[in-house]
Design a protein around this motif. Sequence first.
Motif, PDB file in Angstrom:
ATOM      1  N   THR A  29       0.833  -1.205   0.000  1.00  0.00           N
ATOM      2  CA  THR A  29       0.000   0.000   0.000  1.00  0.00           C
ATOM      3  C   THR A  29       0.868   1.255   0.000  1.00  0.00           C
ATOM      4  O   THR A  29       0.557   2.227  -0.692  1.00  0.00           O
ATOM      5  CB  THR A  29      -0.929   0.007   1.225  1.00  0.00           C
ATOM      6  OG1 THR A  29      -1.679  -1.205   1.227  1.00  0.00           O
ATOM      7  CG2 THR A  29      -1.858   1.181   1.204  1.00  0.00           C
ATOM      8  N   VAL A  30       1.939   1.233   0.742  1.00  0.00           N
ATOM      9  CA  VAL A  30       2.846   2.379   0.791  1.00  0.00           C
ATOM     10  C   VAL A  30       3.466   2.620  -0.575  1.00  0.00           C
ATOM     11  O   VAL A  30       3.553   3.762  -1.048  1.00  0.00           O
ATOM     12  CB  VAL A  30       3.930   2.171   1.870  1.00  0.00           C
ATOM     13  CG1 VAL A  30       4.976   3.262   1.800  1.00  0.00           C
ATOM     14  CG2 VAL A  30       3.310   2.110   3.241  1.00  0.00           C
TER      15      VAL A  30
ATOM     16  N   GLY B  59       3.535   5.948  -5.484  1.00  0.00           N
ATOM     17  CA  GLY B  59       3.486   6.057  -6.938  1.00  0.00           C
ATOM     18  C   GLY B  59       2.372   6.961  -7.437  1.00  0.00           C
ATOM     19  O   GLY B  59       2.514   7.632  -8.463  1.00  0.00           O
ATOM     20  N   THR B  60       1.251   6.977  -6.722  1.00  0.00           N
ATOM     21  CA  THR B  60       0.117   7.788  -7.170  1.00  0.00           C
ATOM     22  C   THR B  60       0.086   9.184  -6.550  1.00  0.00           C
ATOM     23  O   THR B  60      -0.684  10.031  -7.004  1.00  0.00           O
ATOM     24  CB  THR B  60      -1.214   7.088  -6.852  1.00  0.00           C
ATOM     25  OG1 THR B  60      -1.304   6.868  -5.443  1.00  0.00           O
ATOM     26  CG2 THR B  60      -1.336   5.783  -7.609  1.00  0.00           C
TER      27      THR B  60
END
Length: 124
Positions: free
Chosen positions: A15-16, A21-22
């Motif tokens: 998740t990190v 990235g987003t």
Amino acid sequence: MALPRTGRLDDRGQTVIEFTGTLPLILVTLALLWQAALVGYTFSLAGNAADKGVRAGTVGGQAACQAAAGEDMPGAWAADYDCREEGDTFRTTANVQVPLLFPGGFDLPISIPGEAAAPLESRW
């Protein structure tokens, strides 16, 4: 008793990595939305300045027009006003520069015009 390992890698931290990235995409989207709001607000300021200027100019002339047009303009917005009589009509054009992300910093090379006209009061 420990659980047996299946040989697969653990997916902790995924998740990190996805958020990292987003995050740039999220920030760019927010900046574009904020800039669009600033453009819309600049349209509102230009129209209001032209309306107030022409209202004052029909009675008091060009000096009153200039003063009234700039009265409610926030100091961070760069604007210029053109007040003139055209026959029996008084016209005001307010050109307001669009700020880049934060008013008072840099301006985009775009100027938003606000225009208004009304019949001269002194002629009636």
